[in-house]
Scaffold this motif. Structure first.
Motif, PDB file in Angstrom:
ATOM      1  N   GLU A 316       0.855  -1.192   0.000  1.00  0.00           N
ATOM      2  CA  GLU A 316       0.000   0.000   0.000  1.00  0.00           C
ATOM      3  C   GLU A 316       0.893   1.244   0.000  1.00  0.00           C
ATOM      4  O   GLU A 316       0.874   2.043   0.944  1.00  0.00           O
ATOM      5  CB  GLU A 316      -0.905  -0.002   1.235  1.00  0.00           C
ATOM      6  N   ALA A 318       0.938   3.972  -1.555  1.00  0.00           N
ATOM      7  CA  ALA A 318       0.319   5.305  -1.570  1.00  0.00           C
ATOM      8  C   ALA A 318       0.185   5.873  -0.156  1.00  0.00           C
ATOM      9  O   ALA A 318       0.305   7.075   0.070  1.00  0.00           O
ATOM     10  CB  ALA A 318      -1.041   5.239  -2.237  1.00  0.00           C
ATOM     11  N   LYS A 319      -0.066   4.975   0.801  1.00  0.00           N
ATOM     12  CA  LYS A 319      -0.222   5.386   2.203  1.00  0.00           C
ATOM     13  C   LYS A 319       1.043   6.032   2.766  1.00  0.00           C
ATOM     14  O   LYS A 319       0.997   6.755   3.757  1.00  0.00           O
ATOM     15  CB  LYS A 319      -0.512   4.147   3.065  1.00  0.00           C
ATOM     16  N   LYS A 321       3.352   8.050   1.409  1.00  0.00           N
ATOM     17  CA  LYS A 321       3.787   9.376   0.948  1.00  0.00           C
ATOM     18  C   LYS A 321       3.634  10.470   2.018  1.00  0.00           C
ATOM     19  O   LYS A 321       4.513  11.318   2.177  1.00  0.00           O
ATOM     20  CB  LYS A 321       3.044   9.778  -0.318  1.00  0.00           C
ATOM     21  N   TYR A 329      10.771   8.463   0.520  1.00  0.00           N
ATOM     22  CA  TYR A 329       9.746   7.963  -0.404  1.00  0.00           C
ATOM     23  C   TYR A 329      10.391   7.459  -1.697  1.00  0.00           C
ATOM     24  O   TYR A 329      10.094   6.351  -2.147  1.00  0.00           O
ATOM     25  CB  TYR A 329       8.725   9.066  -0.696  1.00  0.00           C
ATOM     26  N   ILE A 333      10.272   3.650  -3.190  1.00  0.00           N
ATOM     27  CA  ILE A 333       9.745   3.368  -4.537  1.00  0.00           C
ATOM     28  C   ILE A 333      10.779   2.596  -5.355  1.00  0.00           C
ATOM     29  O   ILE A 333      10.483   1.569  -5.966  1.00  0.00           O
ATOM     30  CB  ILE A 333       9.400   4.699  -5.267  1.00  0.00           C
ATOM     31  N   LYS A 336      11.312  -1.046  -3.744  1.00  0.00           N
ATOM     32  CA  LYS A 336      10.112  -1.731  -3.253  1.00  0.00           C
ATOM     33  C   LYS A 336      10.247  -3.254  -3.338  1.00  0.00           C
ATOM     34  O   LYS A 336       9.996  -3.966  -2.368  1.00  0.00           O
ATOM     35  CB  LYS A 336       8.899  -1.262  -4.080  1.00  0.00           C
TER      36      LYS A 336
END
Lengths: 352, 97
Positions: A316, A318-319, A321, A329, A333, A336
């Motif tokens: 998840e 997006a959570k 950021k 971040y 990315i 990951k």
């Protein structure tokens, strides 16, 4: 001493484990929980007529479960032999800086074979030997004038979040210089190198912050042994006491650190006890300044690295950021897949 | 000659000496642990220093843990530790001996 036989012990073998643990029990060491024995990288035994009369183990660069038969007339010689063999085994692995945690009454024995005492509490002593020392570690760190206001923070930053950034900012505002010590134990999802780089990248704009390695001197719960303590439940108190003493008597003293900054800890019991011990031991030499934790604007929950790790595990991203600086971040990315593979391979993410 | 890598020689058993050599940046530094330091400490340090000088090493940290070693043992352990560190154990430096 002529008919002594040195053997490597395999503790996964039930018979050898039985003989080893029975021997230790006869000498008052009775904790063989897997938390203690699983991290052992190797164990040696000295045998006389097939009878185990001395043993020692190592985990990384820490000596553990050192025991010598107390009925033997030459137990001093047996102790020296065990330590000597262990140091030579470690030297072959290019490990030359060796640590031991033991009962205070055994300090002398270790000092006689070249160990130096770092700190001692009522229950435990922490000693080291080899090609590094806490003096050489501290000599390599940047120094500031002792007339300046110098603060310090210790963090694992697994990974570096806005919460860590906030704590450093608060310390930086109140100090001329801030040392950020990075926990060097590699037992976290993010490696020491990765954590250090994330902290450096995320604090680049703060001119009075210097990020330094914690070396072997931030005593980690992950490596601190409890087998020699009477009450395993108090392990955390013993460990944090030793850690706090090292910080007070060596690190803060040599680097003229006047304030240690901590985040409040409403969620983790371990960190809560750690903070309590620090507040008890560090003053008056070092002030303890507890900064309330940063909360997420969206839901009011405190920003924690654990939440970030869970989001990585559950894919998840997006959570994340809103919880971390852009530098962290970007790193997550980019990496990951590697991080998720580590979690799949069994890296624990729920602890601190 | 320069010490780059740490190396160890000897044991902690009676009549032996354990010598650890490592990178130094402040001359020849010798840290000696010995039960007979008061009486023989100076001699032990001198013996080690002589060997270091013969190798032409200017900066080195040495940790020596003595268990009552004779002079010849101190020399042998120091030479071995230095040669291990320099990676020249296979080609003994006869002139040092």
């Amino acid at each position: 001493m002529n008919n002594l036989e040195l053997r490597n012990l395999n503790l996964k073998d039930p018979d050898q484990f039985e003989q080893w643990s029975a021997f230790l029990k006869s000498l008052g060491i009775g904790n063989f929980s897997s938390v203690e024995t699983d991290p052992l990288d190797g164990t040696i035994g000295l045998f006389e007529n097939n009878q185990l009369i001395a043993t020692g183990s190592y985990a990384g660069n820490i000596l553990k479960y050192i025991a010598v038969c107390n009925k033997s007339s030459n137990n001093g010689a047996l102790f020296n032999r065990v330590i000597s063999e262990l140091l030579n085994i470690l030297a072959q692995k290019d490990i030359f800086h060796v640590l031991v945690f033991t009962k205070p009454k055994y300090c002398k024995s270790f000092e006689q074979v070249g160990f130096s005492l770092i700190v001692k509490s009522d229950d435990a002593a922490f000693l080291e030997t080899g090609d590094q020392s806490i003096t050489s570690y501290l000599a390599d760190l940047p120094k500031f004038k002792d007339t300046e206001k110098i603060g310090a923070i210790v963090m694992n930053a697994n990974p570096f979040t806005n919460g860590h950034r906030y704590l450093i900012e608060q310390a930086a505002k109140n100090s001329d210089h801030v040392y950020v010590f990075v926990v060097s134990t590699d037992k976290s999802l993010f490696t020491t190198k990765e954590r250090t780089e994330m902290i450096k990248a995320g604090t680049k704009d703060l001119d009075n912050v210097v990020v330094v390695p914690g070396g072997d001197y931030l005593v980690s719960y992950a490596t601190f042994p409890a087998y020699f303590l009477s009450y395993e439940n108090d392990k955390i108190v013993y460990q944090t006491t030793i850690d706090a003493l090292v910080f007070k008597q060596w690190i803060a003293k040599q680097l003229s650190i006047s304030t240690r900054y901590l985040g409040t800890e409403p969620e983790s019991r371990t960190t809560k006890i750690y903070n309590e011990v620090l507040e008890e031991i560090l003053p008056p030499d070092v002030q303890v300044n507890v900064i309330p934790r940063l909360c997420d604007d969206n839901n009011g929950e405190i920003v924690s690295a654990r939440t970030v790790r869970l989001a990585i595990a559950n894919d998840e991203i997006a959570k994340i950021k809103a919880l971390v600086p852009p530098t962290t971040y970007d790193f997550i990315i980019k990496n990951k897949q590697v991080l998720q593979d580590r979690i799949k391979k069994g890296m624990k993410i729920s602890g601190n | 000659m320069e010490i780059k890598k740490t190396a160890i020689a000897g044991t902690l058993e009676s009549s032996d000496i354990q010598v650890t050599v490592s990178k130094g940046n402040d001359g020849i530094k010798i840290d000696l642990t010995s039960d007979v330091k008061e009486r023989f400490g100076k001699n032990i340090v001198k013996t080690i220093e002589e060997i270091v000088n013969k190798f032409g090493i200017e900066n080195i940290n040495i940790k020596a843990v003595d268990q009552g070693a004779l002079d010849c043992v101190i020399k042998a352990r120091t030479i071995t530790a230095i040669q291990r560190s320099l990676g020249t154990s296979e080609e003994p430096d006869w002139e040092v001996l």
